[in-house]
Design a protein around this motif. Structure first.
Motif, PDB file in Angstrom:
ATOM      1  N   GLY A  98      -9.447 -48.495 -60.452  1.00  0.00           N
ATOM      2  CA  GLY A  98      -9.466 -49.925 -60.160  1.00  0.00           C
ATOM      3  C   GLY A  98     -10.397 -50.348 -59.052  1.00  0.00           C
ATOM      4  O   GLY A  98     -10.621 -51.544 -58.856  1.00  0.00           O
ATOM      5  N   PHE A  99     -10.981 -49.367 -58.297  1.00  0.00           N
ATOM      6  CA  PHE A  99     -11.859 -49.698 -57.176  1.00  0.00           C
ATOM      7  C   PHE A  99     -13.038 -48.729 -57.131  1.00  0.00           C
ATOM      8  O   PHE A  99     -12.864 -47.517 -57.231  1.00  0.00           O
ATOM      9  N   ARG A 100     -14.248 -49.261 -56.992  1.00  0.00           N
ATOM     10  CA  ARG A 100     -15.451 -48.484 -56.749  1.00  0.00           C
ATOM     11  C   ARG A 100     -16.003 -48.938 -55.407  1.00  0.00           C
ATOM     12  O   ARG A 100     -16.190 -50.136 -55.184  1.00  0.00           O
ATOM     13  N   ILE A 101     -16.273 -47.989 -54.515  1.00  0.00           N
ATOM     14  CA  ILE A 101     -16.650 -48.342 -53.140  1.00  0.00           C
ATOM     15  C   ILE A 101     -17.879 -47.553 -52.711  1.00  0.00           C
ATOM     16  O   ILE A 101     -17.946 -46.332 -52.883  1.00  0.00           O
ATOM     17  N   ALA A 102     -18.847 -48.269 -52.160  1.00  0.00           N
ATOM     18  CA  ALA A 102     -20.011 -47.658 -51.524  1.00  0.00           C
ATOM     19  C   ALA A 102     -20.083 -48.190 -50.101  1.00  0.00           C
ATOM     20  O   ALA A 102     -19.763 -49.357 -49.852  1.00  0.00           O
ATOM     21  N   SER A 103     -20.494 -47.357 -49.168  1.00  0.00           N
ATOM     22  CA  SER A 103     -20.493 -47.792 -47.767  1.00  0.00           C
ATOM     23  C   SER A 103     -21.692 -47.231 -47.022  1.00  0.00           C
ATOM     24  O   SER A 103     -22.259 -46.193 -47.393  1.00  0.00           O
ATOM     25  N   ARG A 122     -29.482 -53.757 -49.803  1.00  0.00           N
ATOM     26  CA  ARG A 122     -29.893 -53.836 -51.216  1.00  0.00           C
ATOM     27  C   ARG A 122     -29.745 -52.465 -51.891  1.00  0.00           C
ATOM     28  O   ARG A 122     -29.362 -52.388 -53.059  1.00  0.00           O
ATOM     29  N   ALA A 123     -30.041 -51.393 -51.168  1.00  0.00           N
ATOM     30  CA  ALA A 123     -29.848 -50.053 -51.716  1.00  0.00           C
ATOM     31  C   ALA A 123     -28.367 -49.787 -51.982  1.00  0.00           C
ATOM     32  O   ALA A 123     -28.005 -49.145 -52.976  1.00  0.00           O
ATOM     33  N   LEU A 124     -27.514 -50.301 -51.108  1.00  0.00           N
ATOM     34  CA  LEU A 124     -26.068 -50.167 -51.308  1.00  0.00           C
ATOM     35  C   LEU A 124     -25.630 -50.897 -52.572  1.00  0.00           C
ATOM     36  O   LEU A 124     -24.811 -50.392 -53.347  1.00  0.00           O
ATOM     37  N   ALA A 154     -26.727 -61.915 -35.765  1.00  0.00           N
ATOM     38  CA  ALA A 154     -27.888 -61.341 -36.437  1.00  0.00           C
ATOM     39  C   ALA A 154     -27.470 -60.399 -37.560  1.00  0.00           C
ATOM     40  O   ALA A 154     -28.063 -60.415 -38.648  1.00  0.00           O
ATOM     41  N   VAL A 155     -26.439 -59.586 -37.315  1.00  0.00           N
ATOM     42  CA  VAL A 155     -25.993 -58.625 -38.323  1.00  0.00           C
ATOM     43  C   VAL A 155     -25.459 -59.334 -39.556  1.00  0.00           C
ATOM     44  O   VAL A 155     -25.829 -59.018 -40.700  1.00  0.00           O
ATOM     45  N   VAL A 156     -24.584 -60.297 -39.349  1.00  0.00           N
ATOM     46  CA  VAL A 156     -23.970 -60.997 -40.477  1.00  0.00           C
ATOM     47  C   VAL A 156     -25.015 -61.764 -41.270  1.00  0.00           C
ATOM     48  O   VAL A 156     -24.991 -61.789 -42.504  1.00  0.00           O
ATOM     49  N   SER A 157     -25.941 -62.401 -40.572  1.00  0.00           N
ATOM     50  CA  SER A 157     -26.990 -63.151 -41.250  1.00  0.00           C
ATOM     51  C   SER A 157     -27.839 -62.238 -42.132  1.00  0.00           C
ATOM     52  O   SER A 157     -28.122 -62.559 -43.297  1.00  0.00           O
ATOM     53  N   ALA A 158     -28.240 -61.073 -41.600  1.00  0.00           N
ATOM     54  CA  ALA A 158     -29.073 -60.152 -42.363  1.00  0.00           C
ATOM     55  C   ALA A 158     -28.321 -59.579 -43.561  1.00  0.00           C
ATOM     56  O   ALA A 158     -28.863 -59.470 -44.665  1.00  0.00           O
ATOM     57  N   ILE A 159     -27.055 -59.221 -43.354  1.00  0.00           N
ATOM     58  CA  ILE A 159     -26.264 -58.656 -44.445  1.00  0.00           C
ATOM     59  C   ILE A 159     -26.052 -59.690 -45.543  1.00  0.00           C
ATOM     60  O   ILE A 159     -26.232 -59.407 -46.739  1.00  0.00           O
ATOM     61  N   LEU A 199     -19.068 -52.049 -49.660  1.00  0.00           N
ATOM     62  CA  LEU A 199     -19.245 -52.892 -50.836  1.00  0.00           C
ATOM     63  C   LEU A 199     -18.221 -52.408 -51.866  1.00  0.00           C
ATOM     64  O   LEU A 199     -18.227 -51.241 -52.260  1.00  0.00           O
ATOM     65  N   ILE A 200     -17.323 -53.300 -52.263  1.00  0.00           N
ATOM     66  CA  ILE A 200     -16.163 -52.921 -53.061  1.00  0.00           C
ATOM     67  C   ILE A 200     -16.184 -53.663 -54.395  1.00  0.00           C
ATOM     68  O   ILE A 200     -16.305 -54.888 -54.430  1.00  0.00           O
ATOM     69  N   ASP A 201     -16.077 -52.901 -55.466  1.00  0.00           N
ATOM     70  CA  ASP A 201     -15.999 -53.459 -56.808  1.00  0.00           C
ATOM     71  C   ASP A 201     -14.583 -53.220 -57.320  1.00  0.00           C
ATOM     72  O   ASP A 201     -14.122 -52.087 -57.415  1.00  0.00           O
TER      73      ASP A 201
END
Length: 389
Positions: A98-103, A122-124, A154-159, A199-201
């Motif tokens: 039920g969950f796919r996660i990349a970090s 973007r690679a994530l 700055a971090v949140v804006s870039a992400i 990043l959670i699917d």
């Protein structure tokens, strides 16, 4: 919350565990025991007390959960269905089903490479491409950021730019209002001046949210001198900042405290909405350090409180209907909201909401919502009970 380890298995398969055990090794051992009879954990998300030794905690997690991805951060207090607690550990164990996660971890965020950060995000995203289109309704991003690096904006804006519409929510690591050291965990390493992005699917309906409990008054201040990089405001209305703020709330500057800042928030108007710009502390020279960057020329508005419990209940009720019944909320709540709730004797009402909606999470030095860094807010991700059809 009373002593002992508590565990809850949610309909989506996520297990949440929380404990007030003060010894880091014992807390990890209790966590492992609580998860032992269940399916393997695909990703373990940990929020932990700042009085744990991070070296001992990280070593215990690495030894106890070999091969399991672990992400986490220090907190200024935990949230669980049994209520808030000041010391201990809260964990969210994601199952593979039920969950796919990349970090990823983003280091040296106080010297952020915006293009490099965007490329990493973007690679994530590409790592989840085999699991379906990025517009899937169950896909979201969860971000943890060092709360003392002064880099959230700055971090949140870039992400958010690189996520290209994938909803983002998260919180800034804390250390119980000591303001000495906040830490993150990722990839078996202790990280400082860093951010961790998951990043959670999900196969389940999700909705991110934010909730606050203040409204603007007519009292306004113009920031006439500030150091934006250090988040220090020297002057409000061309007067010493602490003196001007204290006079507006009826106090002498030497009586200002975290409770004063929690009960008399300042807000800035952006796009027709007000967002809190919370004060961290007063400095010896009469300036004020904020949890957010504050530019010269910005107009800050003194805000008054609305009912914290009712405003939070209204937002959670809305989300409950939107996702077809809340199964779990992973939440990020400003530590100043806890101070305010305590001062107004609202802690029990808040605990009842946590219990009703299965809220787990931590008290932060700032909250993230989409492309914004916020203060004195409750943000989070709600996961619905039934899989998407």
């Amino acid at each position: 919350m009373e002593g002992g380890t508590q565990v809850r298995t949610h309909l989506c398969g996520i297990r949440t565990v929380w404990t007030e055990t003060r010894d880091a090794r014992e807390a990890v051992a209790e966590l492992a025991a609580a998860l032992a009879s269940h399916a393997p954990v695909a990703h373990l998300l940990i929020f932990f007390s700042s009085d744990y030794d991070p070296e001992i905690l990280n070593a215990a997690l690495t030894t106890t959960f070999p091969g399991t991805p672990v992400s986490g951060c220090s907190m200024s207090g935990g949230m669980a269905p049994s209520g808030g607690f000041e010391h201990g550990l809260v964990a969210v164990a994601f199952p593979a089903k039920g969950f796919r996660i990349a970090s990823i971890a983003l280091d040296t965020i106080d010297r952020l490479d915006v293009e490099g950060t965007a490329a990493a995000v973007r690679a994530l995203r590409r790592r989840l491409e085999p699991h379906g289109p990025e517009t899937r309704p169950g896909r979201f991003a969860l971000c943890l950021i060092d709360g003392l690096a002064n880099a959230e904006e700055a971090v949140v804006s870039a992400i958010a730019w690189a996520l290209d519409g994938i909803p983002l929510v998260g919180g800034s690591a804390g250390d119980d209002l000591v303001f000495r050291e906040t830490v993150l965990l990722h990839g078996g390493r202790i990280r400082r001046r860093s951010a961790v992005l998951l990043l959670i699917d999900s196969d389940y309906p999700i909705e991110i949210f934010r909730s606050d409990n203040f409204e603007p008054t007519q009292r306004r201040f113009v920031v006439t001198a500030s150091d934006e990089d250090r988040r220090v405001v020297h002057e409000l209305n061309a007067e010493p900042a602490a003196q001007e703020y204290a006079a507006a709330i009826g106090l002498k500057p030497d009586l200002l405290s975290p409770l004063s800042f929690a009960t008399h928030p300042l807000a800035v108007k952006v796009g027709g909405e007000y967002f809190c710009r919370a004060i961290r502390h007063m400095n010896p020279d009469g300036s004020l350090t904020f949890f957010c960057a504050v530019e010269e020329g910005v107009v800050l508005t003194l805000a008054r409180h609305c009912d914290l419990v009712e405003s939070t209940r209204a937002e959670l009720d809305r989300i409950d209907a939107a996702v077809g019944g809340i199964d779990l909320v992973i939440g990020f709540e400003c530590v100043l909201r806890r101070l305010d709730a305590d001062s107004r004797q609202l802690r029990q009402g808040v605990a009842e909401l946590y219990r009703r909606y299965s809220v787990v999470g931590f008290e932060t030095y700032g909250e993230q919502f989409r492309a914004m860094h916020l203060n004195q807010t409750f943000t989070g991700i709600a996961i619905g009970r039934a899989p998407e059809s």
